[in-house]
Scaffold this motif. Sequence first.
Motif, PDB file in Angstrom:
ATOM      1  N   ILE A  95       0.728  -1.396  -0.105  1.00 20.42           N
ATOM      2  CA  ILE A  95      -0.108   0.006   0.056  1.00 20.42           C
ATOM      3  C   ILE A  95       0.712   1.127  -0.048  1.00 20.42           C
ATOM      4  O   ILE A  95       0.521   2.307  -0.912  1.00 20.42           O
ATOM      5  CB  ILE A  95      -1.148   0.016   1.164  1.00 20.42           C
ATOM      6  N   ARG A  96       1.992   1.279   0.731  1.00 23.21           N
ATOM      7  CA  ARG A  96       2.868   2.469   1.016  1.00 23.21           C
ATOM      8  C   ARG A  96       3.428   2.764  -0.222  1.00 23.21           C
ATOM      9  O   ARG A  96       3.624   3.845  -0.885  1.00 23.21           O
ATOM     10  CB  ARG A  96       3.840   2.569   2.030  1.00 23.21           C
ATOM     11  N   ALA A  97       3.801   1.462  -1.103  1.00 18.92           N
ATOM     12  CA  ALA A  97       4.447   1.515  -2.326  1.00 18.92           C
ATOM     13  C   ALA A  97       3.706   1.866  -3.565  1.00 18.92           C
ATOM     14  O   ALA A  97       4.102   2.611  -4.630  1.00 18.92           O
ATOM     15  CB  ALA A  97       5.298   0.265  -2.793  1.00 18.92           C
ATOM     16  N   HIS A  98       2.470   1.942  -3.444  1.00 13.72           N
ATOM     17  CA  HIS A  98       1.321   2.180  -4.552  1.00 13.72           C
ATOM     18  C   HIS A  98       0.152   2.767  -4.336  1.00 13.72           C
ATOM     19  O   HIS A  98      -0.832   2.743  -4.707  1.00 13.72           O
ATOM     20  CB  HIS A  98       0.997   0.901  -5.193  1.00 13.72           C
ATOM     21  N   ASN A 262     -17.963  -8.040  22.533  1.00  8.04           N
ATOM     22  CA  ASN A 262     -16.660  -7.878  21.808  1.00  8.04           C
ATOM     23  C   ASN A 262     -16.924  -7.573  20.382  1.00  8.04           C
ATOM     24  O   ASN A 262     -17.558  -8.080  19.762  1.00  8.04           O
ATOM     25  CB  ASN A 262     -15.715  -9.045  22.091  1.00  8.04           C
ATOM     26  N   GLY A 263     -15.743  -6.648  19.945  1.00 14.95           N
ATOM     27  CA  GLY A 263     -15.858  -6.059  18.348  1.00 14.95           C
ATOM     28  C   GLY A 263     -14.530  -6.507  17.872  1.00 14.95           C
ATOM     29  O   GLY A 263     -13.506  -6.293  18.566  1.00 14.95           O
ATOM     30  N   TYR A 264     -14.449  -6.591  16.441  1.00 15.43           N
ATOM     31  CA  TYR A 264     -13.019  -6.792  16.058  1.00 15.43           C
ATOM     32  C   TYR A 264     -12.902  -6.117  14.751  1.00 15.43           C
ATOM     33  O   TYR A 264     -13.794  -6.355  13.953  1.00 15.43           O
ATOM     34  CB  TYR A 264     -12.666  -8.363  15.762  1.00 15.43           C
ATOM     35  N   GLY A 265     -11.870  -5.277  14.502  1.00 11.23           N
ATOM     36  CA  GLY A 265     -11.642  -4.473  13.345  1.00 11.23           C
ATOM     37  C   GLY A 265     -10.714  -3.435  13.439  1.00 11.23           C
ATOM     38  O   GLY A 265      -9.903  -3.419  14.299  1.00 11.23           O
ATOM     39  N   GLY A 266     -10.565  -2.544  12.627  1.00 13.53           N
ATOM     40  CA  GLY A 266      -9.656  -1.459  12.552  1.00 13.53           C
ATOM     41  C   GLY A 266     -10.005  -0.564  11.564  1.00 13.53           C
ATOM     42  O   GLY A 266     -10.871  -0.715  10.667  1.00 13.53           O
ATOM     43  N   ARG A 267      -9.301   0.799  11.351  1.00 10.28           N
ATOM     44  CA  ARG A 267      -9.497   1.518  10.495  1.00 10.28           C
ATOM     45  C   ARG A 267      -9.467   1.350   9.216  1.00 10.28           C
ATOM     46  O   ARG A 267      -9.626   1.588   8.033  1.00 10.28           O
ATOM     47  CB  ARG A 267      -8.906   2.894  10.887  1.00 10.28           C
ATOM     48  N   ASP A 268      -8.213   0.458   9.063  1.00 10.91           N
ATOM     49  CA  ASP A 268      -7.630  -0.233   7.888  1.00 10.91           C
ATOM     50  C   ASP A 268      -8.542  -1.301   7.129  1.00 10.91           C
ATOM     51  O   ASP A 268      -9.011  -1.162   6.056  1.00 10.91           O
ATOM     52  CB  ASP A 268      -6.269  -0.555   7.857  1.00 10.91           C
ATOM     53  N   ALA A 269      -8.859  -2.285   8.056  1.00 13.26           N
ATOM     54  CA  ALA A 269      -9.646  -3.441   7.471  1.00 13.26           C
ATOM     55  C   ALA A 269     -10.817  -3.212   7.755  1.00 13.26           C
ATOM     56  O   ALA A 269     -11.584  -3.838   6.992  1.00 13.26           O
ATOM     57  CB  ALA A 269      -8.931  -4.606   8.410  1.00 13.26           C
ATOM     58  N   GLY A 270     -11.539  -2.292   8.439  1.00 10.11           N
ATOM     59  CA  GLY A 270     -12.978  -2.169   8.578  1.00 10.11           C
ATOM     60  C   GLY A 270     -13.691  -2.904   9.708  1.00 10.11           C
ATOM     61  O   GLY A 270     -12.876  -3.441  10.576  1.00 10.11           O
ATOM     62  N   PHE A 271     -14.885  -2.871   9.978  1.00  9.84           N
ATOM     63  CA  PHE A 271     -15.487  -3.451  10.787  1.00  9.84           C
ATOM     64  C   PHE A 271     -15.792  -5.078  10.560  1.00  9.84           C
ATOM     65  O   PHE A 271     -16.440  -5.431   9.776  1.00  9.84           O
ATOM     66  CB  PHE A 271     -17.127  -2.819  10.921  1.00  9.84           C
ATOM     67  N   ILE A 272     -14.851  -5.883  11.024  1.00 11.97           N
ATOM     68  CA  ILE A 272     -14.757  -7.371  10.708  1.00 11.97           C
ATOM     69  C   ILE A 272     -15.789  -8.292  11.378  1.00 11.97           C
ATOM     70  O   ILE A 272     -16.576  -9.053  10.606  1.00 11.97           O
ATOM     71  CB  ILE A 272     -13.414  -7.865  10.800  1.00 11.97           C
ATOM     72  N   VAL A 310      -8.122 -10.151   5.037  1.00  9.09           N
ATOM     73  CA  VAL A 310      -9.393  -9.303   4.801  1.00  9.09           C
ATOM     74  C   VAL A 310      -9.609  -8.565   3.502  1.00  9.09           C
ATOM     75  O   VAL A 310      -8.606  -8.043   3.129  1.00  9.09           O
ATOM     76  CB  VAL A 310      -9.736  -8.200   5.885  1.00  9.09           C
ATOM     77  N   THR A 311     -10.658  -9.256   2.850  1.00  4.22           N
ATOM     78  CA  THR A 311     -11.152  -8.384   1.611  1.00  4.22           C
ATOM     79  C   THR A 311     -12.397  -7.642   1.943  1.00  4.22           C
ATOM     80  O   THR A 311     -13.573  -8.307   2.421  1.00  4.22           O
ATOM     81  CB  THR A 311     -11.211  -9.195   0.399  1.00  4.22           C
ATOM     82  N   HIS A 312     -12.377  -6.185   1.663  1.00  4.89           N
ATOM     83  CA  HIS A 312     -13.515  -5.498   2.081  1.00  4.89           C
ATOM     84  C   HIS A 312     -14.205  -4.974   0.744  1.00  4.89           C
ATOM     85  O   HIS A 312     -13.575  -4.425   0.132  1.00  4.89           O
ATOM     86  CB  HIS A 312     -13.127  -4.158   2.992  1.00  4.89           C
ATOM     87  N   LEU A 313     -15.442  -5.613   0.599  1.00  2.36           N
ATOM     88  CA  LEU A 313     -16.083  -5.355  -0.734  1.00  2.36           C
ATOM     89  C   LEU A 313     -16.740  -3.872  -0.742  1.00  2.36           C
ATOM     90  O   LEU A 313     -17.211  -3.519  -1.826  1.00  2.36           O
ATOM     91  CB  LEU A 313     -17.158  -6.228  -0.879  1.00  2.36           C
ATOM     92  N   ALA A 314     -16.527  -3.033  -0.091  1.00  5.48           N
ATOM     93  CA  ALA A 314     -16.949  -1.709   0.009  1.00  5.48           C
ATOM     94  C   ALA A 314     -15.790  -0.767   0.029  1.00  5.48           C
ATOM     95  O   ALA A 314     -15.906   0.329   0.437  1.00  5.48           O
ATOM     96  CB  ALA A 314     -17.948  -1.396   1.216  1.00  5.48           C
ATOM     97  N   ASP A 317     -12.931   2.665  -3.511  1.00  8.76           N
ATOM     98  CA  ASP A 317     -12.447   3.866  -3.876  1.00  8.76           C
ATOM     99  C   ASP A 317     -10.821   3.547  -3.597  1.00  8.76           C
ATOM    100  O   ASP A 317      -9.930   4.280  -4.101  1.00  8.76           O
ATOM    101  CB  ASP A 317     -13.077   4.999  -3.034  1.00  8.76           C
ATOM    102  N   PHE A 318     -10.662   2.636  -2.701  1.00  9.35           N
ATOM    103  CA  PHE A 318      -9.125   2.534  -2.350  1.00  9.35           C
ATOM    104  C   PHE A 318      -9.253   0.966  -1.946  1.00  9.35           C
ATOM    105  O   PHE A 318      -9.210   0.821  -0.432  1.00  9.35           O
ATOM    106  CB  PHE A 318      -8.801   3.695  -1.345  1.00  9.35           C
ATOM    107  N   PRO A 319      -9.213   0.260  -2.672  1.00  4.62           N
ATOM    108  CA  PRO A 319      -9.309  -1.336  -2.268  1.00  4.62           C
ATOM    109  C   PRO A 319      -8.418  -1.827  -1.326  1.00  4.62           C
ATOM    110  O   PRO A 319      -7.124  -1.672  -1.332  1.00  4.62           O
ATOM    111  CB  PRO A 319      -9.137  -1.926  -3.759  1.00  4.62           C
ATOM    112  N   PHE A 320      -8.954  -2.889  -0.297  1.00  2.08           N
ATOM    113  CA  PHE A 320      -8.272  -3.481   0.538  1.00  2.08           C
ATOM    114  C   PHE A 320      -8.777  -4.971   0.104  1.00  2.08           C
ATOM    115  O   PHE A 320      -9.583  -5.443   0.455  1.00  2.08           O
ATOM    116  CB  PHE A 320      -8.664  -3.399   2.105  1.00  2.08           C
ATOM    117  N   ILE A 321      -7.661  -5.640  -0.515  1.00  2.00           N
ATOM    118  CA  ILE A 321      -8.068  -6.923  -1.185  1.00  2.00           C
ATOM    119  C   ILE A 321      -7.100  -7.750  -0.758  1.00  2.00           C
ATOM    120  O   ILE A 321      -5.782  -7.778  -0.716  1.00  2.00           O
ATOM    121  CB  ILE A 321      -8.040  -7.115  -2.847  1.00  2.00           C
TER     122      ILE A 321
END
Length: 449
Positions: A95-98, A262-272, A310-314, A317-321
Motif C-alpha cells: 500500500i505504501r509503495a502504490h 466484543n468487536g474486532y476490526g480496525g480503521r484499515d481493515a474495517g468492521f470485521i 481481509v477483503t473489504h467489498l465496500a 475507492d481505495f481497495p483492501f483486497i
Amino acid sequence: MDFYTRLTANVIFPLHERLKRHTTVDVHRDMERTQWLAPEPLRELRLQNLKRFLSDVERHVPYYRQLFRRLGFVPAELDSLADLRRLPLMGKPDIRAHTEALKADNAVGLSRFNTGGSSGEPLIFHIGKQRVSHDVAAKWRATRWWGVDIGDPEMVIWGSPIELGAQDRIKLIRDQLLRTRLLPAFEMSPAKLDGFIRDIRTRRPRMLFGYPSALAHIADHAGKTGEKLDDLGIKVAFVTSERLYDHQREKIEAAFGCPVANGYGGRDAGFIAHQCPAGGMHITAEDIIVEIIDRDGRVLPNGQAGEIVVTHLATRDFPFIRYRTGDVGVLGDELCPCGRGLPLLREIQGRATDFVIAQDGTVLHGLALIYVLRDLPGVASFKIIQNSPDSTTVQIVRNRDYRPDAEAIIVREFKKRLGAGVSVGIEYLDEIAREKSGKYRYVVSHVAP
C-alpha cells in the motif's frame, strides 16, 4: 426504547447521514435482512458482491487494472469465493509503495487516514463514503443485537486523535443530538478515574463503548474506591481495538452489571466481526471476506490458527483486497445458536495494546506514546519498551525524512507524559524485531507483516 431514541434512530440520524451523502440507512436495512440468510444463499450473495466489486476495481483502479491484466484475472468468471486466492496477498508495504495507483480514478471525497495500532508500521490510506456507510451500518446492526440503538445515551472511552481532536461546534452538536459523551482514555490517574465514574453515574448511559483495558481499569478503580456502577441500568459494554481477555470481561461485567460485547476490526481493515448475545463473533459477511493463512501465505482450513486476511467489498475507492492484518485468528464452521447465517470468527489472538505507567504512578494508555512517534516525519518503524516506570527505550528505524530535532521532540513529549525524571533512551536500528509485552515492558512493534 424511549421516544427520543426512536426519534434519533428513525429521523435525526438518517437525516445526518443523508446530509453527509452516506447510504448508511439503506445498507443497514439490507443488512437487517441478509443476516438471517441460510449459508448457501449468503454465499451466493457474497459471490455476486465480490464479482461486482472486483469488476468495478478493474475499471477504475490503476494498480488492479494492471495486475488483473498481467494475471489474466477476469472478475466476471469467478465461480466461488475461493477464486479470490488467485490474487496476491497485500501487505502494508504494498500500500505504501502504490498509494496513488490504488486510488480509483473516479473517487470523490476521499478521506486520509493512518493507523496507530500495535501491529504494523504506520500506514497512510484513504477511505471513501461507501466504505464509511457500510462500516457504520454494520456497527449499527450489531448495536441493535443488544437491545440498544443510536440515540440511547452512550459513554465512549476512547483515545484516537480523530475523535479527540478538532472538537468543533458541528461535532459537539452531533454528539449532543445522538446523546454520546466522549471521555479521553489516554490518562488514567486516580483523579481522572474519579471524574469518569462521576460522569458515568450522572449520565446513566444505556451503553458503554471503549478499549477493554480502559473499561477494566475504570471497573477496577470503582471496586477499590467502593463506587457502585451496577445499578445504573447499563445494558451492554461494547469493546474493541484490543484483545479482550477473560479477566477483563469478568471485571467489566461485574462492575457495570452488564454483558460485554466484543468487536474486532480496525480503521484499515474495517468492521470485521462483532459478538452477538448468544456468544458468536459474527463476520460482517455481506462486506467482508476473511481468510486465514499460514506463514507461507497458504490458506488454512477452518479451525486452524493463522494470520487474518481481509477483503473489504465496500472499498472500491481505495481497495483492501486480501489485506494482511498481522493479527492471528481461527474461523469456525458452526452456526451460531442465535440463528444468524453470518459466519463466525471463532478466536482472535492478536492486537493487545496495554497501558504504560508514568513515574508518579499514573496509568496512561499506550496510544499516548504511539501517536508521538507515528506522527513524526521520517520514522519508518519503531518499538517502545517500558523497562520500568523510570526507564523507557525507543527503538527507531529512520528514513531520509527524519528530522534533526526529532530526538529532542520524542524525549520532551515522553517526559511530559511519563514524568520529568524518566530516562528516555533512543536507539537507531536497521530493523525492528518483534517482541511480546510483559508486565512492565510495554512493547509496540511497528513492523510490516
